[in-house]
Scaffold this motif. Sequence first.
Motif, PDB file in Angstrom:
ATOM      1  N   THR A 111       0.988  -1.466   0.149  1.00 21.11           N
ATOM      2  CA  THR A 111      -0.042  -0.284   0.183  1.00 21.11           C
ATOM      3  C   THR A 111       0.844   1.373   0.121  1.00 21.11           C
ATOM      4  N   SER A 112       2.398   1.528   0.188  1.00 25.06           N
ATOM      5  CA  SER A 112       3.040   2.251   0.798  1.00 25.06           C
ATOM      6  C   SER A 112       3.988   2.216  -0.106  1.00 25.06           C
ATOM      7  N   VAL A 169       5.396  -0.907   2.749  1.00 26.03           N
ATOM      8  CA  VAL A 169       4.539  -1.230   3.258  1.00 26.03           C
ATOM      9  C   VAL A 169       3.514  -1.880   3.225  1.00 26.03           C
ATOM     10  N   LEU A 170       2.580  -3.071   3.651  1.00 29.95           N
ATOM     11  CA  LEU A 170       1.402  -3.790   3.710  1.00 29.95           C
ATOM     12  C   LEU A 170       0.559  -3.500   3.948  1.00 29.95           C
ATOM     13  N   ASP A 171      -0.552  -4.344   4.022  1.00 34.17           N
ATOM     14  CA  ASP A 171      -2.165  -3.909   4.522  1.00 34.17           C
ATOM     15  C   ASP A 171      -1.775  -4.409   5.387  1.00 34.17           C
ATOM     16  N   ALA A 172      -1.087  -4.978   6.231  1.00 35.81           N
ATOM     17  CA  ALA A 172      -1.315  -6.528   7.474  1.00 35.81           C
ATOM     18  C   ALA A 172      -0.660  -6.308   8.909  1.00 35.81           C
ATOM     19  N   THR A 180      -0.338  -6.237  12.993  1.00 40.09           N
ATOM     20  CA  THR A 180      -0.450  -7.173  13.769  1.00 40.09           C
ATOM     21  C   THR A 180      -1.757  -8.012  14.246  1.00 40.09           C
ATOM     22  N   LYS A 181      -3.221  -7.012  14.125  1.00 41.27           N
ATOM     23  CA  LYS A 181      -4.263  -7.182  13.203  1.00 41.27           C
ATOM     24  C   LYS A 181      -5.213  -8.646  12.974  1.00 41.27           C
ATOM     25  N   VAL A 182      -3.520  -9.205  12.103  1.00 45.44           N
ATOM     26  CA  VAL A 182      -4.222 -10.438  11.196  1.00 45.44           C
ATOM     27  C   VAL A 182      -2.278 -11.244  10.992  1.00 45.44           C
ATOM     28  N   SER A 226       2.358  -2.185  13.123  1.00 45.33           N
ATOM     29  CA  SER A 226       1.892  -1.851  13.682  1.00 45.33           C
ATOM     30  C   SER A 226      -0.071  -2.351  13.453  1.00 45.33           C
ATOM     31  N   GLU A 227      -0.557  -2.237  13.550  1.00 46.56           N
ATOM     32  CA  GLU A 227      -2.130  -2.944  13.860  1.00 46.56           C
ATOM     33  C   GLU A 227      -2.130  -2.801  12.100  1.00 46.56           C
ATOM     34  N   HIS A 228      -2.934  -2.481  11.267  1.00 45.23           N
ATOM     35  CA  HIS A 228      -2.448  -2.375  10.253  1.00 45.23           C
ATOM     36  C   HIS A 228      -1.554  -2.637   9.210  1.00 45.23           C
ATOM     37  N   HIS A 229      -0.141  -1.995   8.950  1.00 43.99           N
ATOM     38  CA  HIS A 229       0.745  -1.944   8.809  1.00 43.99           C
ATOM     39  C   HIS A 229       2.103  -2.572   9.514  1.00 43.99           C
ATOM     40  N   THR A 270       6.128  -3.407   8.021  1.00 46.71           N
ATOM     41  CA  THR A 270       6.873  -2.095   7.103  1.00 46.71           C
ATOM     42  C   THR A 270       8.010  -3.617   7.002  1.00 46.71           C
TER      43      THR A 270
END
Lengths: 366, 366
Positions: free
Chosen positions: B259-260, B273-276, B278-280, B307-310, B312
């Motif tokens: 995503t970045s 940066v990926l959209d995955a 800690t929450k997955v 991070s929760e949705h990133h 790095t």
Amino acid sequence: MSTVPHDIDTPEIMVDRDVLQRNISRMAEAVAAKGIALRPHAKTHKIPEIAALQLAAGAVGLTVATIGEAEVFAEHGVEDLFIAYPLWVGPRQAERLRRLAERARIAVGTDSAEAARAMGAALGDAAGTLDVLVEVDSGHHRSGVAPARAVAVARAAADAGLRVAGVFTFPGHSYAPGMPTEAAHQEQQALAAAAALLADAGFEATRVSGGSTPSALLTEPGATTEVRPGVYVFGDAQQLELGRCARGDIALTIAATVTSRHEGDGTTPRRIVLDAGTKVVGGGRPAWATGFGRLMDFPDARITALSEHHATVVFPDGADLPALGERVRVIPNHVCVAVNLVDEVAVVSGGEVVDRWRVAARGRNS
Amino acid sequence: MSTVPHDIDTPEIMVDRDVLQRNISRMAEAVAAKGIALRPHAKTHKIPEIAALQLAAGAVGLTVATIGEAEVFAEHGVEDLFIAYPLWVGPRQAERLRRLAERARIAVGTDSAEAARAMGAALGDAAGTLDVLVEVDSGHHRSGVAPARAVAVARAAADAGLRVAGVFTFPGHSYAPGMPTEAAHQEQQALAAAAALLADAGFEATRVSGGSTPSALLTEPGATTEVRPGVYVFGDAQQLELGRCARGDIALTIAATVTSRHEGDGTTPRRIVLDAGTKVVGGGRPAWATGFGRLMDFPDARITALSEHHATVVFPDGADLPALGERVRVIPNHVCVAVNLVDEVAVVSGGEVVDRWRVAARGRNS
């Protein structure tokens, strides 16, 4: 004496309704006094009842991290949502955003010309129904562009038919000892620089959005028009150890039972084991933290290890170990991660369970 | 070329059915060849379809961590379950155990006279319907007693009306570089010592239960009668970095989108940066791990922050960064924690989604 109500089976997440309400009111008042808008990040709680309390206290809308979270809160009547994430939008995401924009004011993030073009193309005629905020890197070095590159991204977004509404940043480096003040300063500088460049380039960038829980109260009136703190509703062990909240401000704890107890023998630690592990507490530990969470009523205890269903809690010499079967309250290191592990939370007031709230947006990762 | 099927929206957990089946068969054959029983730990997957594959391959029953997990697998027809945890049993837990014992053979753990007495008292007449295994500490120093103290716990359990069936241990210290062989040795010594002491004291301790994924294949025929590995069905980045599985043995990955993307400028890292987050993916990182997980198709990349949705992901100089919008596969550090974050997984074979399995025991923490 246990502070865990008798009808709680451990491990279970408990929210103290009175502390929660106080945290919500205090942040709302402090931010209002600065003349800044409050747009709390709902990824922390994922609970519509808490969102309603935040909006009743004056929040202008909510921040969320994913399209799925936005869908849940829109279904629950929230009319102004910012997906503060640089979305990569394909056809399926575009269809969901189109439907969302029919019932709420929706803003999304972007941090590259490529992503902005892809989003515009996928949205087609609906592109103009969304606001787009350009993400700026204010020192966290995760997503976001340097302020000097914000205009190029904004131009690509505008060329793709999107409505450029402003800039945003997340000062994630504020979550470290001694960093909140410095990070809040960098955040405001980056946002002000990017907003000024956008204005110079002819964009009407009315939304300048920043603010984590550690930095929100340090934000000064100026370029920043809104802040997006999340954790402040509950507090957690990280905020406690960073000095950003007091023990009495912690609104969320995990009820746990002492299942194993060892006085130690010189070669093995003096410890208890609780039935709350990573699957309900969450597993992260920043290098500067003293452990994997704290105990509410035992300030000297340290959680030295966390397995999936065990917290190993070491006590200093001289401190009495809690008894086997005793119930204690665990403060998670990072509360957003803990809430996302359960389907509902017990709402406690006056020592009783007074309600249960569904974590309606739990697991909505996409 | 993406190895993520087109109908997957990221982030989503994918299970490779063929690799999974191979992992299940391989462990079943290896353990059978030693003349040891296999009782896989189902907390890893929490999925009835995978339990059925394990039982079909010869597992004698399942291991679970909580009463709630036992309830889910019993509802799905599993007839032999070991709750490998030192339970603290009050009236509500006793009622659930009573109902469980009506439809399955149930064993539970204990590691103190106090807990055994509490369990016996709460179960009342039903105490004799459960098997109890005394937990022994083989070097992990979490729950469990020293082998020399196992007899005292067993006596208290027998006096409380419980049926003492044997001993168990978890060599959690096997999850570290260079430790599997040493930990497996300590595990077998501790189990053999405790089993011998129980036999000397007149207990018919027929179940001697050990085995983590790192140590299961190192277990030698002898005192140990069964092993309880869990992670082997999927593998994960920890097992990969410990050398306990190969990249081709990884059966579970998280589909994620770039995503970045930042080429880096000397002061900021060269990263995507990926959209995955800690929450997955789950958030844990042991000190010895090279990062917060790995990428399946980019062995040189490192997940430096989650991070929760990133996620790095930093790439070495010279390696091409994946493009914005490209889809990649993340290998979580600890797969048990990742599965517990989602309600279902996509089952993939031949590059297509062929099924979806519900994580039926997700969140059953009590």
